[in-house]
Design an enzyme around this catalytic site. Structure first.
Site, short mmCIF file in Angstrom:
data_model
loop_
_atom_site.label_atom_id
_atom_site.label_comp_id
_atom_site.label_asym_id
_atom_site.label_seq_id
_atom_site.Cartn_x
_atom_site.Cartn_y
_atom_site.Cartn_z
N CYS A 178 -5.57 6.89 13.44
CA CYS A 178 -6.94 6.39 13.59
C CYS A 178 -7.16 5.09 12.83
O CYS A 178 -8.02 4.29 13.20
CB CYS A 178 -7.94 7.45 13.14
N HIS A 186 6.16 -2.72 2.64
CA HIS A 186 4.94 -2.27 3.31
C HIS A 186 5.07 -0.82 3.78
O HIS A 186 4.15 -0.02 3.59
CB HIS A 186 4.62 -3.17 4.50
#
Length: 434
Positions: free
Chosen positions: A51, A99
């Site tokens: 999401c 990351h």
């Protein structure tokens, strides 16, 4: 040499929820619909679609991998690369690794330290494996990401308090309904987000929790775990009128609760307030529902304010976690460098050993009969000479490689050694005529 790692994505910082909906890849992670088939531009890939973020991890040549990923991504979503590109970030090699480790450790999440992302990343890895899109690099990288996340959880307190999207949703509900014991809630969806929301609702003292899911058995299992009640998915519109709090988190491709559904429920409720939280992606509830009187509708982006209030105590611990991520990123980079260097080092050592055996054979023929002690001494001396001769070029590759990579000269460094020592030459006589 195609060991370039790319991570291309968008998240809650670079794209609003409407954009993330348009470019969600939830429907393109199954083996039969996998968005990135192996080709000369992408040899390995993994898709993480949640999401709050959509990210693609890919291994391929620097000059064409990223553009191929963007083209495929936008195409399956029915968009153009120009429509997608403004929202993207692109990390490569060490920064891509850093990351990914930060994401796995929930340092890049909307809710700092929330645990859901690690489970989502593990699920994404299982799907990538099922699609046969992973290989040596992605496999090693993901397993390392999982271990980094474990280190962060055990060595820091970044996830010590109950802060998550689900927790933030319940905090909002408590602001609207002071006494939770007087109200009941409906969870639509029976996944991890729904279960967390249920646990927070129960801790807040909610009177009753109903659980609906397209697969009734999953709704029943969750209801049993939390002491709630499972209902058929088809019954949600029958119970919504008497439900004060609705939290929806399904994987439906389009809205399941529309404006007319809520308007009808309000009439039956005699306009008593309703609190709706949509934590699904794509959204489960039509945004226009928020235009109705006595309805409070929040989506994921609306939860940021509540989330921020609950993150302050985690920020100091996040600094410790980032140090762990940096340390593990460096370790993985060293492994990746050794992987790239290994073929050249192996060939260099083999070339030296081949020359040693050739020269020893020539020496034995010239000397004639040689006793075992002399033969052993000659072989020890020859082997030592080869090792000492190889030390400088191998050390040059290993010690100079980190600095070379910073300036994109790693391939040049390897090529220099390969050319000087003729590692790519055809089988020739390098020693001249006898």
């Amino acid at each position: 040499m195609d060991y370039n790692i790319h991570l291309i994505g968008l998240n809650h910082r670079t794209a609003a929820v409407e954009i993330r909906e348009q470019f969600a890849l939830t429907n393109f992670c199954a083996p039969e619909t996998w968005a990135l088939q192996p080709c000369d531009a992408v040899s390995e890939s993994l898709i993480l679609s949640t999401c709050n973020r959509v990210e693609i991890l890919a291994v391929g040549p620097a000059e064409k991998c990223a553009q191929h990923v963007i083209n495929c991504w936008s195409s399956v979503c029915g968009k153009t690369p120009e429509e997608l590109s403004p929202y993207l970030y692109h990390y490569q090699d060490e920064e891509a690794v850093r990351h990914l480790f930060s994401v796995a450790s929930s340092l890049d999440s909307l809710v700092l330290g929330e645990p859901q992302i690690l489970g989502q990343l593990k699920a994404a890895y299982r799907k990538a494996s099922a699609a046969h899109s992973t290989g040596l690099i992605v496999n090693r990288l993901l397993h390392k990401a999982f271990s980094v996340a474990k280190r962060v959880r055990t060595e820091t307190a970044v996830a010590s308090s109950a802060v998550s999207i689900s927790y933030a949703a319940v905090e909002l509900a408590k602001r609207i309904f002071d006494d939770m014991q007087q109200h009941e809630a409906l969870l639509i969806g029976a996944g991890e987000m729904a279960e967390l929301a249920a646990m927070h609702l129960i801790q807040a003292g909610i009177r009753r929790v109903l659980v609906a899911n397209r697969t009734f058995e999953r709704a029943r299992e969750l209801a049993e775990r939390i002491g709630g009640e499972a209902i058929a998915f088809e019954s949600i519109f029958e119970v919504i009128p008497r439900t004060d709090i609705v939290i929806s988190s399904t994987g439906a491709p389009e809205a399941i609760i529309r404006t007319e559904d809520v308007r009808a429920a309000l009439r039956k409720r005699r306009n008593r307030p309703m609190f709706l939280i949509d934590i699904a992606m794509p959204r489960d509830i039509e945004p226009a529902v928020n235009n109705l009187d006595n309805v409070y509708l929040y989506d994921i982006d609306d939860l940021k304010e509540v989330v921020e209030e609950n993150q302050a105590q985690r920020r100091t611990e996040a600094l410790k976690a980032k140090r762990i991520v940096d340390e593990e990123t460096e370790a993985f980079s060293e492994w990746l460098q050794s992987l790239v260097l290994q073929p050249t080092i192996v060939e260099l050592v083999k070339r030296g050993e081949d020359i040693m055996h050739e020269e020893l054979a020539l020496t034995y023929r010239r000397l004639g009969n040689v006793d075992e002690k002399t033969r052993e001494a000659l072989e020890i001396m020859a082997s030592s000479l080869v090792r000492r001769f190889n030390h400088a070029p191998i050390n040059y590759l290993k010690q100079g490689f980190v600095e070379a990579r910073k300036h994109d000269r790693e391939i040049r460094a390897i090529n220099t050694i390969r050319q000087v020592f003729q590692l790519d030459a055809e089988s020739t006589d390098r020693h001249g005529a006898e």
